[in-house]
Design a protein around this motif. Structure first.
Motif, PDB file in Angstrom:
ATOM      1  N   LYS A  10       0.853  -1.194   0.000  1.00 23.78           N
ATOM      2  CA  LYS A  10       0.000   0.000   0.000  1.00 23.78           C
ATOM      3  C   LYS A  10       0.888   1.244   0.000  1.00 23.78           C
ATOM      4  O   LYS A  10       1.829   1.352   0.784  1.00 23.78           O
ATOM      5  CB  LYS A  10      -0.912  -0.023   1.232  1.00 23.78           C
ATOM      6  CG  LYS A  10      -1.818   1.196   1.336  1.00 23.78           C
ATOM      7  CD  LYS A  10      -1.304   2.217   2.328  1.00 23.78           C
ATOM      8  CE  LYS A  10      -2.074   3.516   2.295  1.00 23.78           C
ATOM      9  NZ  LYS A  10      -1.603   4.463   3.327  1.00 23.78           N
ATOM     10  N   GLY A 154      -7.869   8.265   5.804  1.00 27.53           N
ATOM     11  CA  GLY A 154      -6.772   7.328   6.037  1.00 27.53           C
ATOM     12  C   GLY A 154      -7.168   5.886   5.718  1.00 27.53           C
ATOM     13  O   GLY A 154      -6.446   4.936   6.021  1.00 27.53           O
ATOM     14  N   ASP A 157      -5.320   2.350   4.244  1.00 26.20           N
ATOM     15  CA  ASP A 157      -4.650   1.331   5.078  1.00 26.20           C
ATOM     16  C   ASP A 157      -5.598   0.163   5.305  1.00 26.20           C
ATOM     17  O   ASP A 157      -5.208  -1.010   5.207  1.00 26.20           O
ATOM     18  CB  ASP A 157      -4.285   1.907   6.462  1.00 26.20           C
ATOM     19  CG  ASP A 157      -3.293   3.048   6.383  1.00 26.20           C
ATOM     20  OD1 ASP A 157      -2.470   3.054   5.464  1.00 26.20           O
ATOM     21  OD2 ASP A 157      -3.354   3.938   7.267  1.00 26.20           O
ATOM     22  N   LYS A 212      -1.512   8.898  13.058  1.00 26.69           N
ATOM     23  CA  LYS A 212      -2.110   8.652  11.734  1.00 26.69           C
ATOM     24  C   LYS A 212      -1.359   7.645  10.886  1.00 26.69           C
ATOM     25  O   LYS A 212      -1.773   7.332   9.769  1.00 26.69           O
ATOM     26  CB  LYS A 212      -2.212   9.971  10.980  1.00 26.69           C
ATOM     27  CG  LYS A 212      -3.179  10.880  11.696  1.00 26.69           C
ATOM     28  CD  LYS A 212      -3.701  11.989  10.830  1.00 26.69           C
ATOM     29  CE  LYS A 212      -4.881  12.627  11.533  1.00 26.69           C
ATOM     30  NZ  LYS A 212      -4.893  14.049  11.580  1.00 26.69           N
TER      31      LYS A 212
HETATM   32 MG    MG Z   1      -2.500   7.461   5.995  1.00 19.00          MG
END
Ligand code: MG
Ligand code: ADP
Ligand code: ASP
Length: 409
Positions: A10, A154, A157, A212
């Motif tokens: 990723k 986010g 992920d 984060k």
């Molecule tokens: Mg991120």
């Protein structure tokens, strides 16, 4: 390392921030493929892009329709999957891009923070068996009704870990702009130390409290599905942090990390009745609107039978929360409502805290010595959080990092 592993790689926003970076990230995927592994790639939008898209949505309506919000903010990832696949092709590899709905990645219909409910692996498995590197858009999915969803900021992920779990991958590598998980955000505390390993439990707390580097749900999912997750740098070889079960951590630290979040807002409802049902009348409507309430304090009613209720919510949900609380003002019966947006939540996390009772006091004393006022406190088995004035975030982080003996030599 053995050959022909199945790897999910990723790449976050900075790692695909411009065309040159996409070409570089593609060369990392190419290197793994050349080493004999089967590779699936998950990408974020170029850094800043999702914020830009969101700002356009808010310009039209701060209380936007969440489904249309998703239609707009999911598009950043469509650009990067195409460019990434092109870069891989140019480097001599077969590659094809996939939006969430093309996989498909199924989600529920909670637009803006949808949950992944299932991933159809047919296309991905076929692609991998034909030696074609699939490049999948993180952050997005599709409802049963065919609408595009996003899975929370986010969220790439989480998409990566979910895909790794669905494909039964040997590893999920999260390539980002730091070379691992540190004792605290290394951008703010230069003395922060990288950890070779961190337990799922601690990573889960750090992530949910604001670190984060991994989205909270990705850690939850990795823990549940036993996905081997590694955080590594796109820009620097070596280093890295592996997230492992607690049993693999030989020496448990009292405090292993410190997180901060500037994404909170504090709401106080003054002069509410001190009687059964009041909390339910406040938090019921907020819960119904899927607003997460975090820290809560209710002050003791004196002789007056009136009390104040203070709580925190995500800052992004403030317009909606304010609207709901104003609509409910008669039912709740508060005198006035006060909002404080310039707050930060600072949290210390560590497995060893379970057996070390003095941990909180170090935090309170350190902040007191710096003249930092604590507005709200909350604790759980392995964390202590305090809410402070946002202006003191960096000072508090650095002072606590030193106080808990975490500074790099
Ligand atoms: Mg991120
Ligand atoms: P990406 O775009 O690759 O997903 P993010 O910005 O979401 O990257 O996450 C990486 C950032 O997380 C780092 O640049 C760092 O500033 C921040 N961060 C916060 N806490 C930590 C921590 N404890 N360890 C490492 N990075 C952290
Ligand atoms: N592009 C999305 C965001 O900025 C998802 C991600 O980066 O993981 O939140």
């Amino acid at each position: 390392m053995s050959k022909n592993q199945l790897l999910v790689l990723k790449f976050g926003g900075t790692s695909v921030g411009d065309v040159a970076r996409i070409q570089h990230a593609a060369s990392i995927a190419a290197r793994e493929a050349a080493a004999g592994h089967r590779v699936a790639v998950v990408v974020s939008a170029m850094s800043g892009q999702t914020n830009q898209l969101l700002s356009w949505v808010k310009e039209i309506d701060p209380l936007y329709d969440a489904a249309e919000h998703d239609t707009v903010v999911s598009t950043g990832e469509q650009v990067t999957i195409g460019l990434f696949a092109l870069a891989l092709q140019k480097q001599g590899y077969k590659s094809r891009s996939y939006c969430g709905w093309q996989v498909p990645i199924h989600t529920d219909a909670t637009h803006g923070k949808a949950r992944i409910t299932g991933i159809d692996t047919t296309i991905l498995t076929q692609s991998l068996s034909e030696g074609v590197i699939p490049v999948i858009a993180g952050f997005q999915g599709v409802t049963d009704a065919g609408r595009i969803t996003t899975i929370g900021r986010g969220g790439s992920d989480t998409a990566a870990v979910a895909i790794a779990a669905a494909l039964n991958a040997d590893r999920c590598d999260i390539y980002t702009d730091v070379d691992g998980v540190y004792t605290t955000d290394p951008r703010i505390v230069p003395k922060a130390k990288r950890m070779d390993k961190i337990s799922f439990e601690e990573m889960l707390e750090l992530a949910s409290l604001g670190a984060k580097v991994l989205q909270t749900r990705s850690v939850e999912l990795a823990m549940k599905e036993r996905v081997r997750v590694r955080v590594v740098s796109t820009f620097k070889d070596g280093g890295g942090t592996t997230v492992v079960p607690e049993e693999e951590i030989v020496e448990q630290q009292v405090v292993s990390g410190i997180a901060y979040s500037r994404d909170e807002a504090k709401i106080t409802l003054f002069s509410i009745d001190d009687k059964p049902g009041v909390s339910a009348s406040i938090f019921g409507p907020l819960a119904k609107a899927a607003i997460n309430v975090d820290m809560i304090v209710q002050s003791i009613a004196g002789d007056s039978n009136k009390t104040d209720m203070t709580f925190t919510i995500p800052r992004s949900e403030l317009p909606l929360a304010r609207k709901i609380l104003e609509e409910q003002s008669a039912a709740i019966g508060y005198k006035n409502l006060h909002i404080d947006e310039v707050v930060a939540k600072i949290s210390v996390v560590g497995l060893g805290m379970r057996s070390h009772p003095g941990t909180a006091q170090i935090m309170f004393q350190t902040l007191a010595d710096k003249g930092i006022n604590i507005k709200v406190i909350s604790t759980s088995e392995i964390k202590i959080s305090v809410l402070i004035d946002e202006a003191y975030t960096e000072l508090a982080l650095r002072a606590l990092h030193t106080a808990y003996d975490l500074d790099a030599a």
